[in-house]
Design a protein around this motif. Structure first.
Motif, PDB file in Angstrom:
ATOM      1  N   THR A   1      10.557  43.946  35.564  1.00  0.00           N
ATOM      2  CA  THR A   1      11.465  44.576  34.605  1.00  0.00           C
ATOM      3  C   THR A   1      11.960  43.504  33.635  1.00  0.00           C
ATOM      4  O   THR A   1      11.656  42.320  33.821  1.00  0.00           O
ATOM      5  CB  THR A   1      12.694  45.198  35.293  1.00  0.00           C
ATOM      6  OG1 THR A   1      13.580  44.134  35.676  1.00  0.00           O
ATOM      7  CG2 THR A   1      12.318  46.008  36.516  1.00  0.00           C
ATOM      8  N   GLU A   2      12.723  43.945  32.634  1.00  0.00           N
ATOM      9  CA  GLU A   2      13.222  42.984  31.650  1.00  0.00           C
ATOM     10  C   GLU A   2      14.309  42.093  32.226  1.00  0.00           C
ATOM     11  O   GLU A   2      14.643  41.068  31.636  1.00  0.00           O
ATOM     12  CB  GLU A   2      13.737  43.733  30.407  1.00  0.00           C
ATOM     13  CG  GLU A   2      15.061  44.488  30.572  1.00  0.00           C
ATOM     14  CD  GLU A   2      14.927  45.853  31.246  1.00  0.00           C
ATOM     15  OE1 GLU A   2      13.920  46.076  31.964  1.00  0.00           O
ATOM     16  OE2 GLU A   2      15.823  46.700  31.056  1.00  0.00           O
ATOM     17  N   ARG A   3      14.858  42.456  33.357  1.00  0.00           N
ATOM     18  CA  ARG A   3      15.947  41.660  33.922  1.00  0.00           C
ATOM     19  C   ARG A   3      15.554  40.911  35.182  1.00  0.00           C
ATOM     20  O   ARG A   3      16.385  40.232  35.788  1.00  0.00           O
ATOM     21  CB  ARG A   3      17.155  42.550  34.214  1.00  0.00           C
ATOM     22  CG  ARG A   3      17.840  43.001  32.954  1.00  0.00           C
ATOM     23  CD  ARG A   3      18.891  44.040  33.205  1.00  0.00           C
ATOM     24  NE  ARG A   3      19.236  44.689  31.952  1.00  0.00           N
ATOM     25  CZ  ARG A   3      20.201  44.263  31.130  1.00  0.00           C
ATOM     26  NH1 ARG A   3      20.923  43.233  31.441  1.00  0.00           N
ATOM     27  NH2 ARG A   3      20.423  44.899  30.004  1.00  0.00           N
ATOM     28  N   GLY A   4      14.341  41.060  35.607  1.00  0.00           N
ATOM     29  CA  GLY A   4      13.939  40.328  36.788  1.00  0.00           C
ATOM     30  C   GLY A   4      12.635  40.846  37.362  1.00  0.00           C
ATOM     31  O   GLY A   4      12.176  41.933  37.020  1.00  0.00           O
TER      32      GLY A   4
ATOM     33  N   TYR B   1      26.930  38.146  30.093  1.00  0.00           N
ATOM     34  CA  TYR B   1      25.813  37.653  29.278  1.00  0.00           C
ATOM     35  C   TYR B   1      25.496  36.216  29.655  1.00  0.00           C
ATOM     36  O   TYR B   1      26.403  35.400  29.800  1.00  0.00           O
ATOM     37  CB  TYR B   1      26.151  37.732  27.793  1.00  0.00           C
ATOM     38  CG  TYR B   1      26.256  39.152  27.279  1.00  0.00           C
ATOM     39  CD1 TYR B   1      25.107  39.894  27.033  1.00  0.00           C
ATOM     40  CD2 TYR B   1      27.484  39.749  27.048  1.00  0.00           C
ATOM     41  CE1 TYR B   1      25.185  41.196  26.573  1.00  0.00           C
ATOM     42  CE2 TYR B   1      27.579  41.049  26.591  1.00  0.00           C
ATOM     43  CZ  TYR B   1      26.429  41.778  26.353  1.00  0.00           C
ATOM     44  OH  TYR B   1      26.510  43.069  25.907  1.00  0.00           O
TER      45      TYR B   1
ATOM     46  N   LEU C   1      17.828  43.819  41.656  1.00  0.00           N
ATOM     47  CA  LEU C   1      17.493  44.583  40.441  1.00  0.00           C
ATOM     48  C   LEU C   1      18.261  45.900  40.429  1.00  0.00           C
ATOM     49  O   LEU C   1      18.830  46.302  39.418  1.00  0.00           O
ATOM     50  CB  LEU C   1      15.992  44.884  40.389  1.00  0.00           C
ATOM     51  CG  LEU C   1      15.061  43.782  39.900  1.00  0.00           C
ATOM     52  CD1 LEU C   1      13.632  44.277  39.902  1.00  0.00           C
ATOM     53  CD2 LEU C   1      15.452  43.309  38.507  1.00  0.00           C
TER      54      LEU C   1
ATOM     55  N   GLN D   1      23.619  46.410  25.343  1.00  0.00           N
ATOM     56  CA  GLN D   1      23.300  46.372  26.769  1.00  0.00           C
ATOM     57  C   GLN D   1      22.211  45.340  27.065  1.00  0.00           C
ATOM     58  O   GLN D   1      22.253  44.648  28.071  1.00  0.00           O
ATOM     59  CB  GLN D   1      22.839  47.770  27.168  1.00  0.00           C
ATOM     60  CG  GLN D   1      22.364  47.910  28.589  1.00  0.00           C
ATOM     61  CD  GLN D   1      21.787  49.298  28.810  1.00  0.00           C
ATOM     62  OE1 GLN D   1      22.506  50.265  28.940  1.00  0.00           O
ATOM     63  NE2 GLN D   1      20.483  49.405  28.825  1.00  0.00           N
ATOM     64  N   ASN D   2      21.220  45.251  26.178  1.00  0.00           N
ATOM     65  CA  ASN D   2      20.071  44.385  26.443  1.00  0.00           C
ATOM     66  C   ASN D   2      20.135  43.034  25.754  1.00  0.00           C
ATOM     67  O   ASN D   2      19.194  42.253  25.849  1.00  0.00           O
ATOM     68  CB  ASN D   2      18.788  45.099  26.009  1.00  0.00           C
ATOM     69  CG  ASN D   2      18.465  46.259  26.934  1.00  0.00           C
ATOM     70  OD1 ASN D   2      18.680  46.163  28.139  1.00  0.00           O
ATOM     71  ND2 ASN D   2      17.974  47.346  26.383  1.00  0.00           N
TER      72      ASN D   2
ATOM     73  N   ILE E   1      19.009  39.614  27.525  1.00  0.00           N
ATOM     74  CA  ILE E   1      17.765  39.402  28.296  1.00  0.00           C
ATOM     75  C   ILE E   1      16.739  38.524  27.583  1.00  0.00           C
ATOM     76  O   ILE E   1      15.733  38.166  28.166  1.00  0.00           O
ATOM     77  CB  ILE E   1      17.097  40.748  28.678  1.00  0.00           C
ATOM     78  CG1 ILE E   1      16.629  41.501  27.437  1.00  0.00           C
ATOM     79  CG2 ILE E   1      18.041  41.585  29.529  1.00  0.00           C
ATOM     80  CD1 ILE E   1      15.916  42.813  27.757  1.00  0.00           C
TER      81      ILE E   1
ATOM     82  N   MET F   1      21.876  45.304  39.595  1.00  0.00           N
ATOM     83  CA  MET F   1      22.073  45.061  38.154  1.00  0.00           C
ATOM     84  C   MET F   1      22.086  46.379  37.381  1.00  0.00           C
ATOM     85  O   MET F   1      22.919  46.588  36.501  1.00  0.00           O
ATOM     86  CB  MET F   1      20.915  44.215  37.599  1.00  0.00           C
ATOM     87  CG  MET F   1      20.942  42.762  37.961  1.00  0.00           C
ATOM     88  SD  MET F   1      19.477  41.956  37.203  1.00  0.00           S
ATOM     89  CE  MET F   1      19.010  40.827  38.490  1.00  0.00           C
TER      90      MET F   1
ATOM     91  N   ARG G   1      11.730  44.502  24.071  1.00  0.00           N
ATOM     92  CA  ARG G   1      11.933  44.634  25.517  1.00  0.00           C
ATOM     93  C   ARG G   1      10.592  44.821  26.225  1.00  0.00           C
ATOM     94  O   ARG G   1      10.336  44.213  27.271  1.00  0.00           O
ATOM     95  CB  ARG G   1      12.878  45.800  25.824  1.00  0.00           C
ATOM     96  CG  ARG G   1      13.228  45.873  27.296  1.00  0.00           C
ATOM     97  CD  ARG G   1      14.365  46.817  27.565  1.00  0.00           C
ATOM     98  NE  ARG G   1      14.022  48.189  27.231  1.00  0.00           N
ATOM     99  CZ  ARG G   1      14.592  49.256  27.782  1.00  0.00           C
ATOM    100  NH1 ARG G   1      15.532  49.083  28.701  1.00  0.00           N
ATOM    101  NH2 ARG G   1      14.255  50.461  27.426  1.00  0.00           N
TER     102      ARG G   1
END
Lengths: 512, 295
Positions: A443-446, B59, A473, B20-21, B24, A476, A253
């Motif tokens: 971040t890891e999601r955006g 997902y 973000l 959860q991750n 990504i 999410m 991550r």
């Protein structure tokens, strides 16, 4: 009153002659003259070497109510601060202000002396663990003053923080008080934070475990600023001072965040020949070195200088010719301090040169890109690195707001979720770095770009990163973890977060 | 468009942080594992965690669940919990006969009807992990219209062969080749086994390059750091794309001119070469290095 960061600041705060609210990163035009230490006189062939810390405390004339300072270059290996304060306590001196450049876990040993009233005020960069909890509990006579590294240098030079006695742990010191940090068993590398204390404190005591005949070369802190020298068995534990080479994270991550950050740099418009760079020493920030390096090699780009706390991956870049120079205010690992010792392109600098906003120009102003970590962020891009999700002090301001303000591109990297906690809130509990100086949050999601930076928004469209709005973000994070309950705070102010220019950016209120 | 399964990432079903991750990292398929990475005492909690994760988290990848073998006490319970939240794919471990597949197919058919899901919308794949299973690979691969892929489960397979893993991979060569033939004969995808030394990138790259050249469609991965490496190997290079475009252009020009023999750079172009060029371009479009519109 409400400051420009939207924070409610009390009109009166103990420890501040006048409460000036934060007005914007460069709104304050300082006036007046710098301060200075008392004038000294040293006759030829006089003796600075004293027999003990006790004797040095007596010689400095330390008395109730004075201010003492220390540096934190020894981090968790420091013996100096604890032993000096214990010695002061034995003399019955009370009501001191402790103003170290930062406090680490090892300094928990001073808690009894805070409780006994030896230390009744603290001005520093931050604190962790038990010490952080103690400061948050409001045990001191006045709120702890949190300053950035640049802000502390400014406060010392302009007289906001007047140091009566600086006790400087000196890895190498000669008989006249010349000091460097690169020799001796307790070598820590750069003496950057201590340089300012030495230059402005009324009395300076060098405490060393490596006393050498005159003259010491090279000199980081000169004999002209040192009054007394004490030799002790050990000023620190080398294992706690500098670790083995800091390695790039293997956490997927953190690597993903680092990769996004490197892409942001690549497409930002600042990734050009002779750009300049600062990386943090933690997780994703340090890991970005790996990806930036690849891009620099691929595209045949070298950087003019690297800045900051220095680590092994940065030193490797210097040695591979990817950085033309490193400017170094502190060293985190053994390769970094060896490089400072051996590589002429690796330059030591003071905290003032590094980040003081009120001098002829700190080097952070020349910085193109900085990657910073964060504890919490909010939808206004404000960053907190000082208090945790319970409102307790557990971090340090460091150079965060200094580099964010100075750099042309400031990137904050952090996971969107830590465990079950969302890291992008409506408003951070404590602002350390104002959102208007933060350009991109990764971040890891955006990746969210500050709306103030339309130029970056345009440039990053081609960057192959998931560009989103900061609100997206947050959504999410909230979808996964729920909306966190706000921290219940009392009205009692236990900490003041001073912005680097001396204004009040935020206050830390005691949690209920 | 071609369904890519270059990287199929295993995620232990009993680790909430990883669940959860999982989305990504850009894996083509996430495989939530209820089998070997979950101890007997955690089977039920993993099942509920995975069910809830699929239900609650959107997902971006294909979502597969590796259930316990249908002959164990857990397999049917896994299916009962998981099918209700409609995974994209059910992966059966240690498949040995077509019957294994047909039993699960029937359970899925029933669940689809009960839940009102489109019949046939939940796909299946199976891992061959024994010599006996490999002997039946084609029968397994063609046992159900739900079957989209077969994979080789390397570690168990090697144990069954009574040998051990090597860096050159010759111990798996025959099995890989045979699995690939079975998959192609059945018209489905072939997926290679995991490589578990995640810090040895060099051997991972060598192995992945080799299986890609053999004809495999993808590889199982156990760490997100392996995904990018796999994708890099499976992505056609700019040069390959350009060459494929030139071949198709020459082919189309020849068709328009009604010319009988087609040649490019002195080499004859015939049906298989055109088909290969089309596959390269379809693949390039699927991985996004070439837009469909560019065709």
């Amino acid at each position: 009153m409400r400051n420009a960061a939207g924070r409610e600041i009390p009109e009166v705060l103990a420890g501040l002659k006048k409460v000036v609210p934060y007005q914007g990163p460069f709104a304050i035009r300082p006036e007046g003259r710098l301060t200075g230490p008392k004038i000294r006189m040293e006759k030829p062939r006089s003796e600075k070497l004293l027999k003990s810390i006790d004797q040095a405390i007596d010689a400095t004339g330390l008395a109730d109510g004075m201010t003492i300072s220390f540096h934190h270059h020894f981090r968790n290996g420091d013996f100096v601060l604890n032993s000096v304060i214990a010695a002061i306590a034995r003399k019955g001196i009370k009501d001191l202000t402790l103003a170290p450049s930062s406090l680490t876990d090892v300094n928990e040993a001073i808690i009894p002396f805070i409780e006994q009233g030896v230390i009744t005020a603290i001005e520093t960069s931050g604190a962790r663990g038990k010490l952080g909890r103690l400061l948050t509990a409001g045990t001191l006579k006045r709120p702890v003053m949190i300053r950035s590294h640049g802000g502390r240098a400014r406060a010392i030079e302009c007289g906001d923080l007047q140091i009566d006695v600086a006790f400087i742990g000196a890895p190498a010191c000669d008989l006249c008080g010349n000091i460097n940090g690169i020799e001796g068993k307790s070598a820590c590398g750069s003496m950057g934070y201590a340089m300012v204390d030495a230059a402005y404190a009324d009395k300076v005591v060098a405490i060393t475990d490596h006393l050498v005949p005159y003259p010491l070369v090279p000199i980081s802190i000169p004999q002209t600023q040192v009054d007394y020298i004490v030799e002790v068995e050990a000023i620190g534990n080398p294992k706690g001072i500098a670790s083995g080479a800091l390695r790039i994270s293997k956490d997927p991550r953190e690597l993903l965040i680092a990769e996004y950050a490197a892409k942001v740099i690549e497409y930002s418009g600042y990734f050009k020949q002779d750009f300049s760079l600062q990386l943090g020493s933690g997780g994703a920030s340090l890991a970005a070195a790996k990806f930036i390096k690849e891009k620099m090699i691929d595209q045949g780009i070298t950087a003019s200088f690297g800045l900051g706390g220095v680590t092994a991956p940065f030193v490797e870049m210097l040695e591979e010719g990817l950085l033309q120079a490193i400017y170094d205010v502190q060293d985190f690992d053994i390769p970094a301090l060896q490089s400072l010792k051996n590589n002429p392109k690796h330059q030591e600098m003071s905290a003032s040169f590094y980040a003081n906003p009120h001098n002829g120009g700190p080097i952070v102003n020349q910085l193109d890109v900085v990657i910073l970590s964060a504890t919490e962020m909010d939808i206004d891009f404000n960053v907190n690195v000082i208090t945790d999700s319970n409102g307790v002090i557990m971090g340090a301001s460091g150079g965060h707001c200094d580099t964010a303000a100075g750099a042309a591109l400031s990137i904050v990297v952090a996971p969107l979720l830590r465990g079950r906690l969302p890291m992008i809130l409506d408003r951070v509990n404590t602002i350390v770095t104002p959102g208007e100086t933060v350009d991109v949050i990764v971040t890891e999601r955006g990746v969210a770009v500050n709306p103030l930076r339309q130029d970056l928004r345009d440039n990053l469209k081609e960057a192959h990163v998931p560009l989103v709005e900061i609100q997206d973000l947050q959504r999410m994070a909230y979808e996964l973890a729920g909306r966190p309950d706000p921290i219940q705070l009392s009205d009692e102010v236990v900490g003041i977060v001073e912005y680097r220019d001396g204004t009040v950016l935020d206050v830390i209120r005691k949690p209920q | 468009m071609l369904k890519l399964r270059r990287s199929m990432m295993f995620v232990p079903g009993n680790n909430p942080g990883m669940l959860q991750n999982a989305g990504i990292y850009g894996a083509d398929t996430i495989i939530f594992d209820l089998e070997d990475s979950v101890s007997i005492t955690e089977k039920d909690s993993a099942r509920f965690l995975v069910r809830n994760a699929i239900q609650r988290i959107k997902y971006p990848s294909e979502v597969a669940v590796r259930i316990n073998h249908i002959a164990t006490p857990f397999g049917r319970e896994d299916l009962a919990a998981i099918l209700a939240v409609k995974p994209d794919l059910i992966r059966l471990p240690k498949a040995e006969t077509a019957k294994d597949i047909q039993v699960i197919d029937a359970i899925i058919t029933e669940a689809e009807a009960k839940q009102g899901f489109t019949p046939g919308s939940i796909k299946m794949m199976a891992a061959i992990e024994t010599a006996f299973g490999l002997m039946n690979a084609y029968a397994i691969a063609s046992a159900s219209s739900r079957m989209v892929a077969i994979a080789i489960g390397g570690e168990d397979f090697i144990a069954d062969l009574k040998t051990s893993r090597t860096s050159h991979g010759s111990e798996l060569f025959v099995a890989r080749a045979q699995l690939l033939l079975a998959a192609r004969a059945a018209g489905i995808q072939a997926i290679d086994t995991v490589y578990s030394d995640v810090n040895n990138e060099e051997t991972f790259i060598t192995e992945t390059t080799a299986i890609k050249e053999m004809g495999f469609d993808g590889k199982s991965v156990i760490n997100p750091r392996q995904i990018k490496l796999v994708h890099g190997i499976f992505t056609p290079t700019a040069k390959q794309i350009q060459q494929a475009e030139r071949i198709l252009e020459a082919y189309q020009t020849a068709l328009a001119n009604k010319s009988g023999v087609i040649a490019l750079d002195g080499k004859m172009i015939d049906g298989p070469i055109v088909a290969r060029a089309e596959r390269v371009l379809a693949y390039a479009a699927a991985v996004g290095v070439r837009k469909e519109a560019d065709k």
